[in-house]
Design a protein around this motif. Structure first.
Motif, PDB file in Angstrom:
ATOM      1  N   PHE A  58       0.808  -0.984  -0.060  1.00 61.15           N
ATOM      2  CA  PHE A  58      -0.106   0.194  -0.435  1.00 61.15           C
ATOM      3  C   PHE A  58       0.637   1.232  -0.103  1.00 61.15           C
ATOM      4  O   PHE A  58       2.178   0.850   0.051  1.00 61.15           O
ATOM      5  CB  PHE A  58      -1.458   0.316   0.940  1.00 61.15           C
ATOM      6  N   GLY A  59       0.604   2.439  -0.463  1.00 63.01           N
ATOM      7  CA  GLY A  59       1.130   3.680  -0.037  1.00 63.01           C
ATOM      8  C   GLY A  59       0.183   5.083  -1.034  1.00 63.01           C
ATOM      9  O   GLY A  59      -1.374   4.704  -1.334  1.00 63.01           O
ATOM     10  N   ALA A  60       0.704   6.496  -0.892  1.00 64.18           N
ATOM     11  CA  ALA A  60       0.223   7.293  -0.943  1.00 64.18           C
ATOM     12  C   ALA A  60       0.401   8.056  -1.731  1.00 64.18           C
ATOM     13  O   ALA A  60       1.763   8.190  -1.140  1.00 64.18           O
ATOM     14  CB  ALA A  60      -0.415   8.192  -0.088  1.00 64.18           C
ATOM     15  N   ILE A  61       0.328   9.735  -2.558  1.00 59.74           N
ATOM     16  CA  ILE A  61       1.320  10.134  -2.891  1.00 59.74           C
ATOM     17  C   ILE A  61       0.741  11.111  -3.152  1.00 59.74           C
ATOM     18  O   ILE A  61      -1.075  11.416  -3.959  1.00 59.74           O
ATOM     19  CB  ILE A  61       1.930  10.444  -4.679  1.00 59.74           C
ATOM     20  N   ASN A  62       0.111  12.699  -1.721  1.00 58.71           N
ATOM     21  CA  ASN A  62      -0.335  13.419  -1.872  1.00 58.71           C
ATOM     22  C   ASN A  62       0.238  14.798  -1.684  1.00 58.71           C
ATOM     23  O   ASN A  62       1.598  14.879  -1.397  1.00 58.71           O
ATOM     24  CB  ASN A  62      -1.229  13.654  -0.783  1.00 58.71           C
ATOM     25  N   LEU A  63      -0.199  15.834  -2.342  1.00 61.05           N
ATOM     26  CA  LEU A  63       0.129  17.151  -1.996  1.00 61.05           C
ATOM     27  C   LEU A  63      -0.510  18.297  -1.094  1.00 61.05           C
ATOM     28  O   LEU A  63      -1.855  17.602  -0.871  1.00 61.05           O
ATOM     29  CB  LEU A  63       0.471  17.987  -3.607  1.00 61.05           C
ATOM     30  N   VAL A  64      -0.961  19.074  -0.326  1.00 60.72           N
ATOM     31  CA  VAL A  64      -1.770  19.937  -0.099  1.00 60.72           C
ATOM     32  C   VAL A  64      -1.036  21.522  -0.729  1.00 60.72           C
ATOM     33  O   VAL A  64       0.325  21.802  -0.706  1.00 60.72           O
ATOM     34  CB  VAL A  64      -1.209  20.153   1.926  1.00 60.72           C
ATOM     35  N   THR A  65      -1.799  21.616  -0.842  1.00 65.29           N
ATOM     36  CA  THR A  65      -1.827  23.944  -0.602  1.00 65.29           C
ATOM     37  C   THR A  65      -2.409  24.246  -0.437  1.00 65.29           C
ATOM     38  O   THR A  65      -3.870  23.760  -0.127  1.00 65.29           O
ATOM     39  CB  THR A  65      -2.097  23.537  -2.303  1.00 65.29           C
ATOM     40  N   SER A  66      -1.879  25.541   0.988  1.00 59.47           N
ATOM     41  CA  SER A  66      -2.447  25.554   1.786  1.00 59.47           C
ATOM     42  C   SER A  66      -2.306  27.421   1.883  1.00 59.47           C
ATOM     43  O   SER A  66      -1.102  28.097   0.788  1.00 59.47           O
ATOM     44  CB  SER A  66      -1.800  25.228   3.128  1.00 59.47           C
ATOM     45  N   GLY A  67      -2.729  27.771   2.274  1.00 60.21           N
ATOM     46  CA  GLY A  67      -2.313  29.495   2.463  1.00 60.21           C
ATOM     47  C   GLY A  67      -3.515  30.135   3.330  1.00 60.21           C
ATOM     48  O   GLY A  67      -4.957  29.692   4.162  1.00 60.21           O
ATOM     49  N   THR A  78       0.979  34.017  11.931  1.00 60.53           N
ATOM     50  CA  THR A  78       0.612  34.647  10.233  1.00 60.53           C
ATOM     51  C   THR A  78       0.047  36.292  10.006  1.00 60.53           C
ATOM     52  O   THR A  78      -0.398  35.817  11.233  1.00 60.53           O
ATOM     53  CB  THR A  78      -0.457  33.350   9.645  1.00 60.53           C
ATOM     54  N   THR A  79       0.486  36.564   8.775  1.00 58.42           N
ATOM     55  CA  THR A  79       0.376  37.591   8.167  1.00 58.42           C
ATOM     56  C   THR A  79      -0.631  38.146   7.523  1.00 58.42           C
ATOM     57  O   THR A  79      -1.032  39.061   7.312  1.00 58.42           O
ATOM     58  CB  THR A  79       1.810  38.646   7.984  1.00 58.42           C
ATOM     59  N   GLY A  80      -1.088  36.485   6.776  1.00 58.73           N
ATOM     60  CA  GLY A  80      -2.262  36.735   6.409  1.00 58.73           C
ATOM     61  C   GLY A  80      -2.141  37.093   4.277  1.00 58.73           C
ATOM     62  O   GLY A  80      -2.643  37.269   3.396  1.00 58.73           O
ATOM     63  N   ASP A  81      -0.728  36.852   4.195  1.00 60.81           N
ATOM     64  CA  ASP A  81       0.546  36.381   2.768  1.00 60.81           C
ATOM     65  C   ASP A  81       0.889  35.688   2.803  1.00 60.81           C
ATOM     66  O   ASP A  81       2.562  34.759   2.311  1.00 60.81           O
ATOM     67  CB  ASP A  81       1.529  38.000   3.501  1.00 60.81           C
ATOM     68  N   GLU A  82       0.969  34.263   3.516  1.00 60.88           N
ATOM     69  CA  GLU A  82       1.357  32.424   2.880  1.00 60.88           C
ATOM     70  C   GLU A  82       0.346  32.470   1.475  1.00 60.88           C
ATOM     71  O   GLU A  82      -0.517  32.145   2.091  1.00 60.88           O
ATOM     72  CB  GLU A  82       1.122  32.114   4.170  1.00 60.88           C
ATOM     73  N   THR A  83       0.798  31.246   1.311  1.00 61.57           N
ATOM     74  CA  THR A  83       0.571  30.660   0.380  1.00 61.57           C
ATOM     75  C   THR A  83       1.773  29.143   0.259  1.00 61.57           C
ATOM     76  O   THR A  83       3.110  29.605   0.249  1.00 61.57           O
ATOM     77  CB  THR A  83      -0.238  30.234  -1.124  1.00 61.57           C
ATOM     78  N   GLU A  84       2.138  28.287   0.158  1.00 59.64           N
ATOM     79  CA  GLU A  84       2.379  27.001  -0.701  1.00 59.64           C
ATOM     80  C   GLU A  84       2.438  25.624  -0.749  1.00 59.64           C
ATOM     81  O   GLU A  84       0.704  25.672  -0.513  1.00 59.64           O
ATOM     82  CB  GLU A  84       3.657  26.871   1.304  1.00 59.64           C
ATOM     83  N   THR A  85       2.823  25.175  -1.885  1.00 61.75           N
ATOM     84  CA  THR A  85       1.659  23.631  -2.335  1.00 61.75           C
ATOM     85  C   THR A  85       3.404  22.729  -2.367  1.00 61.75           C
ATOM     86  O   THR A  85       4.259  23.404  -2.477  1.00 61.75           O
ATOM     87  CB  THR A  85       2.117  23.654  -3.867  1.00 61.75           C
ATOM     88  N   MET A 136      10.196  29.960  10.013  1.00 63.93           N
ATOM     89  CA  MET A 136       9.117  29.509   9.808  1.00 63.93           C
ATOM     90  C   MET A 136       8.011  28.935   9.487  1.00 63.93           C
ATOM     91  O   MET A 136       7.105  28.789   9.987  1.00 63.93           O
ATOM     92  CB  MET A 136       8.614  30.581  11.675  1.00 63.93           C
ATOM     93  N   ASP A 137       7.776  29.937   7.898  1.00 71.14           N
ATOM     94  CA  ASP A 137       7.228  29.747   7.489  1.00 71.14           C
ATOM     95  C   ASP A 137       6.336  28.861   6.847  1.00 71.14           C
ATOM     96  O   ASP A 137       7.528  27.968   5.918  1.00 71.14           O
ATOM     97  CB  ASP A 137       6.521  30.823   6.320  1.00 71.14           C
ATOM     98  N   ARG A 138       5.556  27.807   7.119  1.00 74.57           N
ATOM     99  CA  ARG A 138       4.648  26.350   6.671  1.00 74.57           C
ATOM    100  C   ARG A 138       4.434  26.868   5.632  1.00 74.57           C
ATOM    101  O   ARG A 138       3.552  25.965   5.601  1.00 74.57           O
ATOM    102  CB  ARG A 138       4.685  25.381   7.412  1.00 74.57           C
ATOM    103  N   GLY A 139       3.419  27.834   5.175  1.00 73.93           N
ATOM    104  CA  GLY A 139       2.367  28.461   3.920  1.00 73.93           C
ATOM    105  C   GLY A 139       0.841  28.371   4.631  1.00 73.93           C
ATOM    106  O   GLY A 139       0.078  28.019   3.887  1.00 73.93           O
TER     107      GLY A 139
END
Length: 408
Positions: A58-67, A78-85, A136-139
């Protein structure tokens, strides 16, 4: 897609939240006043399994887009200016009826999530205002905890769904807010109709020196934590019992050794309309206790105790005793409502003494839409000027959030 030997799933999970707080909190360099912000993330990818020998691969491959958008959260993380994939789940494993091994980027939870429940602390750009702070920014998506998978891990599970079972694991975080900690652990449980009895041992192996020095986490290199727990009904219908005790020896003399424990009892009145349940819990955390990777587990209040206190004001499961009363009911099969009360009392000082009342609902609109509003009232005993964290005064602050959850 599925056949007799293989299965491939399309994984999609989306959560969007709107938040408002009447007050801000002095965790970083915030200013008094109300804040409004929005958070969201989408997790997407594939998971699956296929027959392999006497078991399955078994396994998985997933991405996350956050903001995070708007003013940023009430604590200024957070400052309201964070996005990341970025990648989230990226693991592979093999299992049969009594054995499972997996490796890669995955979420790991031990027991009730009291100390280990994923790598879910997601700071943003708020630390950039502090000279010398590491990145420290993780998106963004701080409250939603968009990223939960440990970057590297090896997990071995032995045993089935009842009787004795165990977990042996190693994990390495790449989260700067956790000082990129490396950790190994052993968890042993006995599962029966009466409940689950468990014991565990955790050992800190390494940290990022720069991040640890900034956060005061150098003690995590060599830290040892041992604990026992129970959760179940003792075979009595409608009864819920849960308890845990953890003792912690720090890896150096920069932080005191400490213990933490809780005891909880609840009863569901199943013969009454709406089947209400009433729970009481007391938890205590010594001054030096490090709560590690605790996270959202069996609903609001575990283990984020108080929506305001646990996320913005403190005490963040350290140096405090917490009385908690929870009342929940189900007016409809698809609707849960509840009220959660918390009373925080400092162990070594009273600066973070406070009370909080949170009212919430969870409405499953359909298979692909869940709505969850929360209204909170936080009353600190001291303002920031008096040693607390609430900026601008010690009046009761109103907090609101609305989550829109779209599972597939």
């Amino acid at each position: 897609m599925k056949n007799d030997t293989s299965e491939i799933n399309l994984d999609i999970e989306a959560i969007f939240g709107v938040f408002h707080s009447d007050e801000s909190y002095a965790q970083l360099l915030g200013t008094p006043g109300s804040v409004s912000w929005q958070e969201g993330y989408v997790k997407y990818g594939f998971s699956g399994s296929t027959k392999a020998g006497s078991g399955s691969l078994f396994g998985a491959i997933n991405l996350v887009t956050s903001g995070t958008f708007g003013d940023g959260d009430a604590a200024g993380f957070t400052t309201g200016d964070e996005t990341e994939t970025d990648f989230e789940d990226l693991y592979v494993g093999w299992r049969n009826e009594m054995f499972e091994i997996s490796a890669g980027s995955q979420n790991i939870t031990i027991g009730d999530g009291f100390l280990v429940n994923g790598d879910a602390l997601n700071f943003g750009k708020g630390f950039e205002a502090i000279p010398g702070a590491p990145d420290m920014d993780r998106g963004g998506a701080y409250w939603l905890a968009a990223r939960k998978a440990f970057k590297k891990s090896l997990m071995l599970k032995l045993g089935g769904d009842s009787g004795f079972r165990g977990d042996l694991f190693w994990l390495e975080s790449d989260n700067p807010s956790q000082a990129s900690m490396e950790l190994a652990g052993l968890n042993v449980e006995h599962v029966s109709d009466h409940g689950t009895v468990g014991a565990y041992f955790l050992k800190g192996l390494d940290v990022d020196a720069t991040e640890a020095a900034f956060l005061g986490y150098t003690h995590r290199d060599g830290q040892r934590t041992a604990g026992v727990r129970f959760q179940g009904s003792m075979g009595i219908e409608n009864l819920f019992l849960s308890a845990e005790y953890a003792s912690q020896d720090q890896g150096d003399n920069t932080r005191l050794d400490g213990d933490a424990w809780y005891m909880e009892a609840g009863w569901t009145f199943s013969n009454i309309a709406w089947s209400p349940s009433l729970n009481y819990r007391y938890s205590q955390f010594d001054t030096g206790f490090d709560p590690l990777f605790f996270g959202f587990n069996r609903g609001y209040g575990t283990w984020f105790q108080g929506e305001v206190a646990a996320n913005y004001a403190g005490p963040f499961n350290s140096d405090t005793g917490v009385h908690h009363i929870a009342l929940k009911a189900t007016p409809m099969e698809t609707l849960t409502v509840g009220a959660l009360f918390f009373d925080f009392n400092g162990e070594s000082n009273s600066n973070l003494d406070a009370t909080e009342l949170d009212l919430f609902a969870e409405w499953v609109v359909n298979d692909h839409l869940i709505l969850s509003p929360v209204l909170g009232f936080y009353n600190p005993k001291k303002s920031a000027a008096q040693g607390g964290t609430q900026l601008g005064g010690a009046d009761t602050s109103t907090y609101f959030q609305l989550l829109t959850i779209v599972p597939f």
